[in-house]
Enzyme design. Structure first.
Site, mmCIF file in Angstrom:
data_model
loop_
_atom_site.group_PDB
_atom_site.id
_atom_site.type_symbol
_atom_site.label_atom_id
_atom_site.label_comp_id
_atom_site.label_asym_id
_atom_site.label_seq_id
_atom_site.Cartn_x
_atom_site.Cartn_y
_atom_site.Cartn_z
ATOM 1 N N GLY A 45 -9.024 -2.207 -10.159
ATOM 2 C CA GLY A 45 -7.597 -2.456 -10.337
ATOM 3 C C GLY A 45 -6.847 -1.966 -9.124
ATOM 4 O O GLY A 45 -7.412 -1.323 -8.229
ATOM 5 N N SER A 47 -4.194 0.132 -6.694
ATOM 6 C CA SER A 47 -3.864 1.540 -6.549
ATOM 7 C C SER A 47 -2.708 1.869 -7.491
ATOM 8 O O SER A 47 -1.725 1.137 -7.577
ATOM 9 C CB SER A 47 -3.444 1.819 -5.102
ATOM 10 O OG SER A 47 -3.066 3.163 -4.948
ATOM 11 N N GLY A 48 -2.858 2.959 -8.242
ATOM 12 C CA GLY A 48 -1.825 3.334 -9.196
ATOM 13 C C GLY A 48 -1.946 2.658 -10.543
ATOM 14 O O GLY A 48 -1.110 2.891 -11.431
ATOM 15 N N SER A 49 -2.979 1.831 -10.712
ATOM 16 C CA SER A 49 -3.140 1.130 -11.991
ATOM 17 C C SER A 49 -3.588 2.065 -13.106
ATOM 18 O O SER A 49 -3.336 1.805 -14.287
ATOM 19 C CB SER A 49 -4.144 -0.022 -11.845
ATOM 20 O OG SER A 49 -5.420 0.472 -11.474
ATOM 21 N N GLY A 50 -4.274 3.142 -12.731
ATOM 22 C CA GLY A 50 -4.767 4.088 -13.740
ATOM 23 C C GLY A 50 -6.272 4.136 -13.831
ATOM 24 O O GLY A 50 -6.812 4.675 -14.798
ATOM 25 N N SER A 119 -11.982 -1.906 -5.287
ATOM 26 C CA SER A 119 -12.952 -3.002 -5.112
ATOM 27 C C SER A 119 -12.253 -4.359 -5.192
ATOM 28 O O SER A 119 -12.448 -5.107 -6.145
ATOM 29 C CB SER A 119 -14.087 -2.900 -6.136
ATOM 30 O OG SER A 119 -13.637 -2.692 -7.444
#
Length: 215
Positions: A45, A47-50, A119
């Protein structure tokens, strides 16, 4: 779709004297004493998605179920194994290739390995999938809108990317190819960390991969 810049080694780069050593203890034997299946949970996901947050919450729940686990986190791995890599498309590909090979070894050891990496390229994730047997690679798409990731921006990276301080930042000036058919899709916006983690554990139980599996 962005092209994945794989690094190909021709035959002259490989040693003819390297032979795979067969261990005296098999994968099945290692897996059997752990009482759960060995798989890669591949969290992907923006960056910052969790990714890391959910992966670590899943790790805690699995630990409580007496599963043998380990988390490979993108930032942590770049402190050592991948400390020589930058963030160009070529280095991103090599970053994922190395983690794919490490994950494969963890699975061979009978562990549930959780990886948290952006990724961004589909081809790279497919490559890691191909390294494992059917059912051993579980793609977990942390599906969080870019706007939400930017609002969170826990490391201030989006702000730096927007101002030009950071180049090749995924979602801004570098592509992210979202999974089309992930085994698990976790939509984090408006959900608690606990409920997101439980969704992943519920999937593992439903598939009969961990203790407490449904019939």
């Amino acid at each position: 779709m962005a092209k994945s810049p794989y690094i190909h080694l021709d035959d002259t780069d490989k040693s003819a004297n390297v032979v795979w050593h067969q261990a005296s203890v098999s994968h099945d034997e290692r897996e059997a004493i752990k009482h759960h299946k060995a798989v890669v949970l591949w969290f992907t996901g923006l960056s910052g998605s969790g990714k890391s947050t959910v992966a670590n919450a899943v790790d805690r729940l699995l630990h409580q179920l007496h599963c043998h686990t380990y988390v490979l986190d993108g930032d942590n791995v770049r402190h050592g194994l991948n400390g020589d890599l930058g963030f160009s498309d070529t280095d991103r590909v090599e970053n994922i290739r190395r983690i794919g090979e490490v994950s494969k070894l963890f699975v061979d050891a009978g562990l549930l390995v959780l990886t948290a990496f952006i990724s961004p390229f589909k081809a790279d994730r497919d490559l890691v999938r191909s390294l494992n047997k059917d059912g051993q690679f579980i793609e977990v798409f942390i599906d969080t809108p870019l706007a939400v990731c930017e609002q969170r921006d826990p490391k201030g990276l989006y702000q730096k990317a927007r101002s030009g301080e950071i180049k090749h930042f995924t979602g801004i000036d570098s592509a992210y190819e979202a999974p089309e058919r992930p085994e698990i899709r976790v939509e984090t916006a408006g959900k608690s960390i606990e409920s997101c983690a439980q969704q992943v554990v519920d999937y593992l139980q439903a598939q009969g991969l961990i203790n407490g599996a449904k019939p």
